[in-house]
Design a protein around this motif. Sequence first.
Motif, PDB file in Angstrom:
ATOM      1  N   ASP A  19       1.227  -1.091   0.210  1.00 17.14           N
ATOM      2  CA  ASP A  19       0.126  -0.380  -0.132  1.00 17.14           C
ATOM      3  C   ASP A  19       0.535   1.308  -0.549  1.00 17.14           C
ATOM      4  N   GLY A  20       0.393   2.848   0.492  1.00 13.51           N
ATOM      5  CA  GLY A  20       1.035   3.647   0.549  1.00 13.51           C
ATOM      6  C   GLY A  20       1.906   3.771   1.589  1.00 13.51           C
ATOM      7  N   TYR A  21       2.282   3.270   2.315  1.00 12.81           N
ATOM      8  CA  TYR A  21       3.058   3.152   3.530  1.00 12.81           C
ATOM      9  C   TYR A  21       4.187   4.021   3.142  1.00 12.81           C
ATOM     10  N   ARG A  33       8.441  -2.172  -6.561  1.00 12.91           N
ATOM     11  CA  ARG A  33       7.539  -1.806  -6.067  1.00 12.91           C
ATOM     12  C   ARG A  33       6.092  -1.702  -7.309  1.00 12.91           C
ATOM     13  N   VAL A  34       5.296  -2.410  -6.396  1.00 12.67           N
ATOM     14  CA  VAL A  34       3.978  -2.304  -7.606  1.00 12.67           C
ATOM     15  C   VAL A  34       3.037  -2.282  -6.141  1.00 12.67           C
ATOM     16  N   GLY A  35       1.863  -1.419  -6.561  1.00  8.91           N
ATOM     17  CA  GLY A  35       0.919  -0.274  -6.059  1.00  8.91           C
ATOM     18  C   GLY A  35      -0.714  -1.958  -5.873  1.00  8.91           C
ATOM     19  N   CYS A  36      -1.757  -0.866  -4.875  1.00 15.50           N
ATOM     20  CA  CYS A  36      -2.473  -1.886  -5.070  1.00 15.50           C
ATOM     21  C   CYS A  36      -3.962  -1.331  -5.048  1.00 15.50           C
ATOM     22  N   VAL A 119      -2.383  10.007  -6.362  1.00 13.49           N
ATOM     23  CA  VAL A 119      -1.096  10.946  -7.252  1.00 13.49           C
ATOM     24  C   VAL A 119      -0.248  10.130  -6.472  1.00 13.49           C
ATOM     25  N   ASP A 120       0.335   9.898  -5.261  1.00  9.38           N
ATOM     26  CA  ASP A 120       1.380   9.317  -4.385  1.00  9.38           C
ATOM     27  C   ASP A 120       2.009   8.000  -5.009  1.00  9.38           C
ATOM     28  N   GLN A 121       1.103   7.195  -5.375  1.00  9.97           N
ATOM     29  CA  GLN A 121       1.349   6.279  -5.689  1.00  9.97           C
ATOM     30  C   GLN A 121       1.115   5.643  -6.716  1.00  9.97           C
ATOM     31  N   ARG A 122       0.891   6.700  -7.705  1.00  7.37           N
ATOM     32  CA  ARG A 122       0.615   6.114  -9.288  1.00  7.37           C
ATOM     33  C   ARG A 122       2.319   5.827 -10.230  1.00  7.37           C
ATOM     34  N   LEU A 128       1.455  -1.994 -12.504  1.00  9.86           N
ATOM     35  CA  LEU A 128       0.934  -3.405 -12.799  1.00  9.86           C
ATOM     36  C   LEU A 128       0.844  -3.471 -13.746  1.00  9.86           C
ATOM     37  N   ILE A 129       0.219  -2.760 -14.588  1.00  9.62           N
ATOM     38  CA  ILE A 129      -0.596  -3.276 -16.873  1.00  9.62           C
ATOM     39  C   ILE A 129       0.849  -4.173 -16.746  1.00  9.62           C
TER      40      ILE A 129
END
Length: 235
Positions: A19-21, A33-36, A119-122, A128-129
């Motif tokens: 996550d964005g921690y 890192r990849v987001g959720c 936006v912070d995690q963009r 992930l694409i």
Amino acid sequence: MFDKLPKLYQNFTGILQCDGYAGYNLLANSVTRVGCWAHVRRKFYDAAQVNGKTVASVPLTLIDEMFAHERQWQHFSPRVRRRRRRSQIRKLLKRFWKWIASAQVLPKSRLGKAITYAVDQRPTLDRLINIGMMDWSNNASERNMKRLVIGRKNWLFSTSPAGARSTAIWLTLIESAKANGIDPRAYITYLLKELPQQPDFADPAQLAVYLPWHYPGARHQNKKTTDKHQAKNAA
């Protein structure tokens, strides 16, 4: 906690979905890192609550469309999922970020906070694409962790850091077995029978053969799981 993460992942190389921690920003470049998207969705879902009801919004609708696609592809190979994401989800992403860029909301409102989080995690979300082996969210991992959280209420304490480490090792073995389609009880019984045959100071190569994906029953169990999914998709 910030200073613990680099040590925790110091020998890890590969992909980490999180996550964005902010503490994850301290990790070395060896970690990709990849987001959720589930965490992003939660923010926009909370922002869409009005008088106890969910009011449809553009970002929430687009995220739900992404997840609808992902549910259809969940048993596809990483290569196929990547191809589908590029051809179908990429268009939704463009619309999502275009809406984000044009939105005019108060930064401290729930919607404003949701936009800031996204936006912070963009960079990690867009990544992930092109990584079909990773799910669109880390919900599966969080569900597995809930077993620890629920159990912890019964265990109350691990008594010591060593006890907590032992708990983490056992849960890792159990969840790794499940992730590989193996009966945890059978796998642990196998380990308890076989590992005592190893030297007291076995090297990593000797122990690697006992990892879940090398378990003798794994191939048969995984084949049954694959056949089941294929039969379901064919139907």
